[in-house]
Design a protein around this motif. Sequence first.
Motif, PDB file in Angstrom:
ATOM      1  N   CYS A 159       0.827  -1.213   0.000  1.00 20.35           N
ATOM      2  CA  CYS A 159       0.000   0.000   0.000  1.00 20.35           C
ATOM      3  C   CYS A 159       0.861   1.262   0.000  1.00 20.35           C
ATOM      4  O   CYS A 159       0.338   2.361  -0.182  1.00 20.35           O
ATOM      5  N   GLY A 160       2.153   1.096   0.267  1.00 20.34           N
ATOM      6  CA  GLY A 160       3.040   2.254   0.286  1.00 20.34           C
ATOM      7  C   GLY A 160       2.944   3.076   1.548  1.00 20.34           C
ATOM      8  O   GLY A 160       3.171   4.294   1.517  1.00 20.34           O
ATOM      9  N   VAL A 161       2.604   2.434   2.692  1.00 22.47           N
ATOM     10  CA  VAL A 161       2.490   3.163   3.962  1.00 22.47           C
ATOM     11  C   VAL A 161       3.364   2.491   5.010  1.00 22.47           C
ATOM     12  O   VAL A 161       3.677   1.304   4.930  1.00 22.47           O
ATOM     13  N   GLU A 162       3.766   3.279   6.009  1.00 26.08           N
ATOM     14  CA  GLU A 162       4.555   2.756   7.113  1.00 26.08           C
ATOM     15  C   GLU A 162       3.652   1.982   8.061  1.00 26.08           C
ATOM     16  O   GLU A 162       2.521   2.386   8.338  1.00 26.08           O
ATOM     17  N   LEU A 163       4.175   0.870   8.597  1.00 29.29           N
ATOM     18  CA  LEU A 163       3.364   0.009   9.456  1.00 29.29           C
ATOM     19  C   LEU A 163       2.925   0.718  10.733  1.00 29.29           C
ATOM     20  O   LEU A 163       1.836   0.476  11.245  1.00 29.29           O
ATOM     21  N   GLN A 164       3.777   1.636  11.246  1.00 31.22           N
ATOM     22  CA  GLN A 164       3.473   2.313  12.505  1.00 31.22           C
ATOM     23  C   GLN A 164       2.798   3.680  12.304  1.00 31.22           C
ATOM     24  O   GLN A 164       2.677   4.445  13.262  1.00 31.22           O
ATOM     25  N   SER A 165       2.342   3.964  11.103  1.00 30.21           N
ATOM     26  CA  SER A 165       1.775   5.276  10.821  1.00 30.21           C
ATOM     27  C   SER A 165       0.261   5.309  11.063  1.00 30.21           C
ATOM     28  O   SER A 165      -0.392   4.272  11.184  1.00 30.21           O
TER      29      SER A 165
END
Length: 308
Positions: free
Chosen positions: A183-189
């Motif tokens: 998805c192109g997102v950080e896991l902790q975001s």
Amino acid sequence: MGMKVLTDSAETVWKSLNGLLCVYKPADVSCNNVCKTIAYKITSELNHMNCRQPIDYVSIEGDPSKHLTVIRRPNLADHPLVVGERYHPDDVRCTWSSFLGFNTSGVLLLGLQNGTKTAFYIRMSKLMRAYRIKGKLGRATDNFYKDGKVVEKTTYKFIKRHHLDGLLASMQSAHQKKMFELCGVELQSQTAYDLAIQGPIRPADSKIPVIYGIKCVHFDSPDFIIEVHCINEYETYLKTLIHEIGIKLRSTANCTGIQCIRHSYFDLDKALLRKHWTLQSIVTNLEQCSNVINEHQNLIRQDSVTLQ
């Protein structure tokens, strides 16, 4: 609904055979064979019920210049002994909503008659399924299954339950991380959190297997059973999963059995065993499955995140 099968005519029961059917597929039986067996059971019992009588043959006889007589005679051309049984297995439209491999047993959803459309929608909705997969440590086969040719034997007594639990936890974490990376997102975001609360993240490509949960539910070395929650899976992938577990445990393993225990809201309690594949049970099960779909309106069309 159950008494309806015993008292109504075959024609009335035939018209009610529309919807989704949940059966228990035995191992070493193809989905195609299951559909043929269901169709045969339905038609054979319908033919033993009160079926339509042969249509009378009407003829007009006599001298047209004098008197004509209308005569009704039995129409032998419409008699079952001439044209065959009223219902034939080929008349039954039956298809599966999700394919189970030859060696896999468990919950199988079938669409009957107009229910084939529902089966198609469920297939396209990528609903989650749960499996119990049996494995055996100490040997590897050429097809990853117990009936394959043994290509390697290794020691396994050093492997304990906590070793397997730790490996499965890391595998689950790796799959979850990969979904968010696609998805192109950080896991902790915060973005990752917003995606997670919308429901299970599903890949746009239906050929990519995704594991949402994996854990060990039984361990008695060398035998073990893992439970896997996933989508887009197929039989060979699940067999390979056991092989991969053996390698990562610094040993070998092969699959000894695969059982689908749940398909979305349909579990083993709703699946008809082979001995219950009768017209009476089939009509009742169709009604039960219809109630499940009506109760969970989001069963087919879900607002889920799709990986692009």
